[in-house]
Design an enzyme around this catalytic site. Structure first.
Site, short mmCIF file in Angstrom:
data_model
loop_
_atom_site.label_atom_id
_atom_site.label_comp_id
_atom_site.label_asym_id
_atom_site.label_seq_id
_atom_site.Cartn_x
_atom_site.Cartn_y
_atom_site.Cartn_z
N ASP A 240 1.71 3.21 6.31
CA ASP A 240 2.68 2.13 6.03
C ASP A 240 3.72 2.05 7.13
OD1 ASP A 240 1.36 1.54 3.72
OD2 ASP A 240 2.84 2.45 2.37
N GLU A 266 -4.82 -3.97 7.00
CA GLU A 266 -4.27 -3.75 8.34
C GLU A 266 -4.55 -4.92 9.27
OE1 GLU A 266 -8.40 -1.82 8.40
OE2 GLU A 266 -6.79 -2.16 6.98
#
Length: 345
Positions: A240, A266
């Protein structure tokens, strides 16, 4: 004025001073207690109280700031020089029938200098929480006092002033809440980029504009290489952190007219209006190099991160709608990954 400040360097403070100042700040009255609505109330106060001067005073930690002045030009006074510093000590109206005869006011600047105030009457502006953030006051160059009816009128007008202040504060709070809701509806919380829904909404608009004006339009799909390895090796918290850092890098390197979004997981997407294929490729290559150069640390360990980029662009033939544009960018991204990653296709 400077000499008077030296003679009276201090001023009284109410017991709830810190809470009072916090209430003044929350009300945003210093920003919003201005304009024709407030001026109407002070003009009405002056007329009904039969005095030449009236204003709203907002008392902060050091100064009394005047708003909606009638009969005089006055931006602010040091709190030590303001009659209102005494009025905000409590919740009761305050009258000084003769300022020269009262030790609280005899040496103050407005008493000893123009407009030579001799009479002061004021009602505290009390918030719903019970804090006096300022006053509605009327003044005269002649000594005297208000009649009972005039005192009642001034108190009613003061309630209108505080109601208007609180209404303005509520309007600001509502606008801020609506803006926050809009932000939550359109922004990906982790990266700070547009979310997928917002991207697709903007894409429809930009596609329609590009088709109408035959303007260039490009899209860039971005996928972080081997991101599963980052999560597996360093943990999802680190993953993250990497996504957030890359999101910030992208935000900092696009134009105001561009739309940068988290497409999913992503994968990121850039929508580049007025940008031909060559310009989009150049931007993508710049971003690729900056992503590769960006430093991510997991404690003392460096986490290398690269990304693959796929560029698609309108040609107003086979690629001339939203689906074909994203498909072209996605196919180019697939080629970039197939050809070794950390590249632009």
């Amino acid at each position: 004025m400077a000499a008077a400040e030296q003679i009276f360097p201090t001023f009284p403070q109410p017991a709830d001073e810190q809470a009072r100042l916090a209430a003044l700040h929350r009300s945003a009255a210093l920003d919003h207690a201005a304009g024709p609505d407030f001026l109407f109330l002070t003009e009405l106060a002056a007329r009904l109280c039969d005095v030449p001067y009236a204003f709203i005073a907002l008392v902060d930690a050091e100064r009394a700031w005047t708003r909606a002045c009638v009969g005089l030009q006055l931006e602010s006074l040091p709190r030590s020089q303001a009659y209102c510093a005494w009025t905000v000590l409590g919740d009761a109206p305050m009258e000084i029938p003769d300022t020269l005869a009262d030790p609280r006011s005899a040496a103050l600047a407005l008493t000893t200098g123009a407009p030579f105030v001799r009479r002061y009457s004021a009602v505290p502006l009390r918030t719903g929480e019970g804090h006096s953030i300022g006053t509605l006051c009327v003044l005269d160059s002649r000594p005297g006092g208000l009649t009972p009816d005039q005192r009642d009128t001034l108190a009613r007008l003061a309630r209108q002033v505080i109601a208007l202040i609180e209404a303005r504060a509520n309007e600001v709070a509502l606008r801020q809440s609506m803006a926050r809701l809009e932000e939550l509806a359109t922004t990906d919380e982790l990266t700070g980029l547009h979310n997928r829904r917002s991207l697709l909404h903007r894409l429809k608009f930009e596609v329609a504009r590009a088709r109408r004006f035959r303007a260039p339009l490009a899209a860039v799909m971005i996928d972080l290489d081997h991101f599963k390895h980052v999560n597996d090796e360093h943990g999802h918290a680190m993953g993250d952190k990497v996504l957030a850092a890359v999101g910030k890098l992208v935000r900092d390197n696009v134009r105001m007219i561009d739309v940068a979004a988290r497409y999913g997981g992503e994968e990121l997407c850039l929508l580049l209006p007025n940008t031909p294929r060559e310009g989009a490729f150049k931007m993508a290559e710049t971003l690729r190099a900056r992503v590769e150069a960006q430093v991510h640390m997991d404690g003392a360990r460096r986490v290398p991160v690269t990304a693959s980029f796929g560029v698609g662009a309108f040609d107003h033939m086979g690629i001339d709608d939203a689906d074909s544009l994203l498909r072209a960018a996605d196919e180019a991204l697939y080629r970039a990954k197939e050809n070794g990653r950390n590249r632009v296709e």
